[in-house]
Design a protein around this motif. Structure first.
Motif, PDB file in Angstrom:
ATOM      1  N   TRP A  23     -10.953   2.938 -69.688  1.00  0.00           N
ATOM      2  CA  TRP A  23     -11.182   3.546 -68.385  1.00  0.00           C
ATOM      3  C   TRP A  23     -12.443   2.979 -67.764  1.00  0.00           C
ATOM      4  O   TRP A  23     -13.435   2.746 -68.449  1.00  0.00           O
ATOM      5  CB  TRP A  23     -11.345   5.056 -68.511  1.00  0.00           C
ATOM      6  N   SER A  24     -12.394   2.778 -66.488  1.00  0.00           N
ATOM      7  CA  SER A  24     -13.607   2.432 -65.755  1.00  0.00           C
ATOM      8  C   SER A  24     -14.439   3.693 -65.567  1.00  0.00           C
ATOM      9  O   SER A  24     -13.954   4.816 -65.775  1.00  0.00           O
ATOM     10  CB  SER A  24     -13.247   1.851 -64.386  1.00  0.00           C
ATOM     11  N   LEU A  25     -15.682   3.518 -65.170  1.00  0.00           N
ATOM     12  CA  LEU A  25     -16.512   4.682 -64.865  1.00  0.00           C
ATOM     13  C   LEU A  25     -15.892   5.499 -63.741  1.00  0.00           C
ATOM     14  O   LEU A  25     -15.929   6.732 -63.754  1.00  0.00           O
ATOM     15  CB  LEU A  25     -17.934   4.250 -64.491  1.00  0.00           C
ATOM     16  N   ASP A  26     -15.316   4.812 -62.753  1.00  0.00           N
ATOM     17  CA  ASP A  26     -14.690   5.520 -61.634  1.00  0.00           C
ATOM     18  C   ASP A  26     -13.508   6.368 -62.106  1.00  0.00           C
ATOM     19  O   ASP A  26     -13.324   7.502 -61.654  1.00  0.00           O
ATOM     20  CB  ASP A  26     -14.225   4.527 -60.560  1.00  0.00           C
ATOM     21  N   GLU A  27     -12.709   5.819 -63.022  1.00  0.00           N
ATOM     22  CA  GLU A  27     -11.550   6.576 -63.517  1.00  0.00           C
ATOM     23  C   GLU A  27     -11.995   7.789 -64.327  1.00  0.00           C
ATOM     24  O   GLU A  27     -11.459   8.886 -64.183  1.00  0.00           O
ATOM     25  CB  GLU A  27     -10.642   5.686 -64.367  1.00  0.00           C
ATOM     26  N   LEU A  28     -13.028   7.604 -65.176  1.00  0.00           N
ATOM     27  CA  LEU A  28     -13.532   8.727 -65.957  1.00  0.00           C
ATOM     28  C   LEU A  28     -14.152   9.785 -65.040  1.00  0.00           C
ATOM     29  O   LEU A  28     -13.976  10.982 -65.260  1.00  0.00           O
ATOM     30  CB  LEU A  28     -14.558   8.254 -66.984  1.00  0.00           C
ATOM     31  N   ALA A  29     -14.824   9.344 -63.997  1.00  0.00           N
ATOM     32  CA  ALA A  29     -15.407  10.288 -63.038  1.00  0.00           C
ATOM     33  C   ALA A  29     -14.314  11.123 -62.389  1.00  0.00           C
ATOM     34  O   ALA A  29     -14.442  12.340 -62.228  1.00  0.00           O
ATOM     35  CB  ALA A  29     -16.215   9.534 -61.989  1.00  0.00           C
ATOM     36  N   SER A  30     -13.214  10.468 -62.032  1.00  0.00           N
ATOM     37  CA  SER A  30     -12.093  11.172 -61.409  1.00  0.00           C
ATOM     38  C   SER A  30     -11.461  12.185 -62.368  1.00  0.00           C
ATOM     39  O   SER A  30     -11.121  13.299 -61.987  1.00  0.00           O
ATOM     40  CB  SER A  30     -11.045  10.161 -60.956  1.00  0.00           C
ATOM     41  N   ARG A  31     -11.319  11.801 -63.624  1.00  0.00           N
ATOM     42  CA  ARG A  31     -10.691  12.668 -64.616  1.00  0.00           C
ATOM     43  C   ARG A  31     -11.579  13.855 -65.008  1.00  0.00           C
ATOM     44  O   ARG A  31     -11.083  14.928 -65.321  1.00  0.00           O
ATOM     45  CB  ARG A  31     -10.344  11.880 -65.880  1.00  0.00           C
TER      46      ARG A  31
END
Length: 198
Positions: A34-42
């Motif tokens: 996961w990118s940081l952006d994807e983890l932030a979204s999750r």
């Protein structure tokens, strides 16, 4: 220092356990690709806070770790155990992992850390008067908890139902949604939680 809305205290890390946690959090994100952006979204945690936590620039709060554990499907004890050696069957009091969230006034002791093939663990918590620790969701949906108050008073909220527990009281529940631990005072509360994964 007050905790920010996304679960960071803003405090620099000084505990060696926090440094190990930072490394493990970065590894977990890498394992999931996961990118940081994807983890932030999750997780609902800002990208900048996640980045600082993974680089060891801030000490993670209970709220932040709760959100990340939920995303990664781990209890907090599992996450903490992953940064330590394989636990012994007998865990002496002096060897039990103690983690402190100074921002919320939460002290967490892993009394019986999780082990391979075992589903239950025992955690001791201490909250100072006025401390309030919310969790948006359980790390593992359907997880069973037995909350036993040892000293003081604890308000334990499951969903929208608040339970006021006094010394000796025990609440058994399964977790599917948000929970909140709060110490109404006047003194601190000390409690034990038996966690049983489904």
């Amino acid at each position: 220092m007050r905790e920010s809305p996304d679960g960071s205290s803003g405090e620099p890390m000084s505990d060696p356990l926090d440094a190990l946690l930072a490394t493990r959090l970065a590894e977990l994100r890498g394992e999931h690709r996961w990118s940081l952006d994807e983890l932030a979204s999750r997780s609902g945690v800002s990208r900048s806070t996640l980045s600082r936590a993974e680089r060891g620039e801030i000490s993670p709060t209970a709220s932040l770790l709760g959100r990340l554990c939920a995303v990664y499907g781990r209890t907090m004890s599992q996450l903490l155990s992953e940064v330590e050696a394989e636990p012994d069957r007998l865990v002496r009091a002096a060897d039990q992992t103690v983690w402190t969230d100074a921002a919320s006034g939460f002290v967490r002791r892993s009394v019986s850390p999780p082990g391979a093939g075992l589903r239950a663990e025992v955690v001791e918590g201490t909250l100072r008067a006025g401390a309030d620790v919310p969790y948006e969701r359980p790390p593992v949906p359907g997880m069973e908890q037995h909350v036993w108050v040892l000293d003081g008073t604890l308000e334990f909220t499951v969903g929208r139902e608040a339970h006021l527990l006094h010394a000796g009281d025990c609440l058994r529940t399964r977790l599917w949604g948000p929970t909140r631990l709060r110490c109404p005072g006047p003194g601190p509360v000390r409690y034990a939680i038996v966690v049983v994964r489904p």
